[in-house]
Scaffold this motif. Structure first.
Motif, short mmCIF file in Angstrom:
data_model
loop_
_atom_site.label_atom_id
_atom_site.label_comp_id
_atom_site.label_asym_id
_atom_site.label_seq_id
_atom_site.Cartn_x
_atom_site.Cartn_y
_atom_site.Cartn_z
N LEU A 223 0.83 -1.20 0.00
CA LEU A 223 0.00 0.00 0.00
C LEU A 223 0.87 1.25 0.00
O LEU A 223 1.97 1.25 0.57
CB LEU A 223 -0.93 0.02 1.21
N SER A 224 0.35 2.30 -0.63
CA SER A 224 1.03 3.60 -0.64
C SER A 224 0.03 4.69 -0.24
O SER A 224 -1.14 4.66 -0.65
CB SER A 224 1.59 3.92 -2.03
N TYR A 225 0.53 5.61 0.55
CA TYR A 225 -0.24 6.80 0.90
C TYR A 225 0.26 7.95 0.04
O TYR A 225 1.46 8.22 -0.02
CB TYR A 225 -0.07 7.13 2.38
N VAL A 226 -0.65 8.63 -0.64
CA VAL A 226 -0.30 9.71 -1.56
C VAL A 226 -1.01 10.99 -1.14
O VAL A 226 -2.23 10.98 -0.90
CB VAL A 226 -0.68 9.35 -3.02
N LYS A 227 -0.24 12.07 -1.06
CA LYS A 227 -0.80 13.40 -0.81
C LYS A 227 -0.41 14.27 -1.99
O LYS A 227 0.76 14.56 -2.20
CB LYS A 227 -0.25 13.99 0.49
N ALA A 228 -1.41 14.70 -2.79
CA ALA A 228 -1.16 15.42 -4.03
C ALA A 228 -1.77 16.82 -3.97
O ALA A 228 -2.87 17.00 -3.42
CB ALA A 228 -1.74 14.66 -5.21
N THR A 229 -1.05 17.74 -4.52
CA THR A 229 -1.55 19.11 -4.70
C THR A 229 -1.90 19.31 -6.17
O THR A 229 -1.03 19.14 -7.03
CB THR A 229 -0.52 20.14 -4.25
N LEU A 230 -3.14 19.64 -6.45
CA LEU A 230 -3.63 19.79 -7.81
C LEU A 230 -3.60 21.27 -8.18
O LEU A 230 -4.20 22.11 -7.50
CB LEU A 230 -5.05 19.24 -7.93
N SER A 231 -2.93 21.59 -9.27
CA SER A 231 -2.79 22.98 -9.71
C SER A 231 -3.48 23.18 -11.06
O SER A 231 -3.63 22.24 -11.84
CB SER A 231 -1.31 23.35 -9.83
N ASP A 232 -3.85 24.46 -11.30
CA ASP A 232 -4.50 24.84 -12.58
C ASP A 232 -5.71 23.97 -12.85
O ASP A 232 -5.89 23.40 -13.94
CB ASP A 232 -3.51 24.73 -13.74
N VAL A 233 -6.58 23.88 -11.84
CA VAL A 233 -7.78 23.08 -11.98
C VAL A 233 -8.90 23.94 -12.57
O VAL A 233 -9.24 25.00 -12.03
CB VAL A 233 -8.22 22.51 -10.62
N VAL A 234 -9.48 23.50 -13.67
CA VAL A 234 -10.60 24.17 -14.32
C VAL A 234 -11.69 23.14 -14.57
O VAL A 234 -11.47 22.17 -15.30
CB VAL A 234 -10.17 24.84 -15.64
N VAL A 235 -12.87 23.36 -13.97
CA VAL A 235 -13.97 22.41 -14.08
C VAL A 235 -15.11 23.05 -14.87
O VAL A 235 -15.65 24.08 -14.47
CB VAL A 235 -14.46 21.98 -12.69
N PRO A 236 -15.49 22.47 -16.00
CA PRO A 236 -16.63 23.01 -16.75
C PRO A 236 -17.95 22.71 -16.05
O PRO A 236 -18.13 21.63 -15.47
CB PRO A 236 -16.53 22.29 -18.09
N ILE A 237 -18.87 23.67 -16.09
CA ILE A 237 -20.17 23.52 -15.45
C ILE A 237 -21.26 23.83 -16.47
O ILE A 237 -21.23 24.86 -17.15
CB ILE A 237 -20.31 24.46 -14.23
N GLU A 238 -22.24 22.95 -16.59
CA GLU A 238 -23.38 23.18 -17.47
C GLU A 238 -24.42 24.03 -16.73
O GLU A 238 -24.84 23.70 -15.64
CB GLU A 238 -23.99 21.85 -17.91
N MET A 239 -24.82 25.14 -17.37
CA MET A 239 -25.77 26.05 -16.76
C MET A 239 -27.19 25.72 -17.23
O MET A 239 -27.40 25.09 -18.26
CB MET A 239 -25.43 27.49 -17.12
#
Length: 275
Positions: A223-239
């Motif tokens: 098993l591995s424990y991973v801690k990640a920092t996510l950068s430049d996140v852009v999430v499209p949203i339907e209006m």
């Protein structure tokens, strides 16, 4: 205890076997026998005694020293100097029958290793082996998107075979593609909205290690424990189409999201030891 006659006869026989050319009379040999029989010297020569007995220093009294000189003169040996009679060095039976144990071959302490897996990526490392059951490693590599490093320790209770490893590493920020995309594919479609990822990881692995003197091939998993920092996140949203807002919009984060997860992990590797 042998009588003096028997001792006298054995001394004469011993002299004949040694090829002494003597002008000594029977009385002279008898004097020689009487002088040294009390000291145990004739018995040592004729019958043999224990090594410890022969190792005892021989000290002659003045009268015996004079008789020895007289006998040596008669036998053409020259005068006997004080201290000339040396004890016979003992020989231990243990020294003859018991040989020293073969020295254990020394294992090389330094090696070079390479391995591949997730979340480790591709790592090249310097390996140190301070003891046959302990292996230390420090290396650097890539996850196909960014550079990183890793350090760890492996315990081998038998020196080879079953092993336990604890490792930790970090990868700098890089594109969310290649092995990184594979690693975070479990979070679904959200991974496709991430521009960059940097992460730290810790492995707890069990495995098998084959070979120990010149090379080691290993298979580790756990098993591995991973801690990640996510950068430049852009999430499209339907209006909602009934509003005047555009049909599509995007959601941005003011702060980079942090992802923590436990994931199965595995790696294969090879270590070549330097002579």
């Amino acid at each position: 205890m042998l009588c003096m006659g028997e001792t006298h006869q054995r001394v004469r026989t011993l002299g004949q076997r040694l090829g002494w050319r003597s002008r000594a009379s029977s009385s002279t040999v008898a004097n020689f026998t009487r002088t040294f029989a009390g000291l145990g010297l004739v018995m040592s020569v004729a019958y043999g005694v224990t090594p410890a007995a022969l190792a005892t220093p021989v000290t002659l009294a003045p009268a015996s020293q004079a008789r020895a000189n007289a006998l040596a003169t008669t036998m053409n040996w020259g005068p006997v100097q004080p201290g000339a009679i040396s004890p016979i060095a003992p020989t231990s039976t243990e020294d003859l029958s018991t040989s020293a144990p073969a020295a254990t071959p020394t294992l090389p302490a330094i090696g070079l290793g390479a391995d591949a897996g997730l979340p480790d990526g591709f790592i090249a490392s310097l390996v140190l082996r301070p003891a046959s059951i302990v292996r230390l490693s420090l290396g650097a590599g890539t996850n196909t998107s960014s550079p990183g490093f890793r350090a760890g320790v492996t315990l081998l209770p038998l020196g080879w075979g079953p092993s336990l490893s604890i490792e930790g590493g970090h990868y700098m920020a890089g594109g969310a593609d290649g092995l990184v995309k594979t690693l975070f594919g479990g979070i679904g479609k959200f991974a496709s909205y991430v521009g960059k990822v940097d992460y730290s990881f810790a492995n707890a692995h069990a495995g098998l290690d084959f070979g120990r003197e010149h090379f080691t091939f290993f298979v580790h998993g756990g098993l591995s424990y991973v801690k990640a920092t996510l950068s430049d996140v852009v999430v499209p949203i339907e209006m909602n189409a009934r509003t005047d807002a555009p049909a599509m919009s995007t959601l941005r984060f003011r702060e980079d999201p942090v992802l923590r997860m436990w994931t199965p992990s595995v790696k294969l590797g090879l270590i070549v030891y330097l002579q």
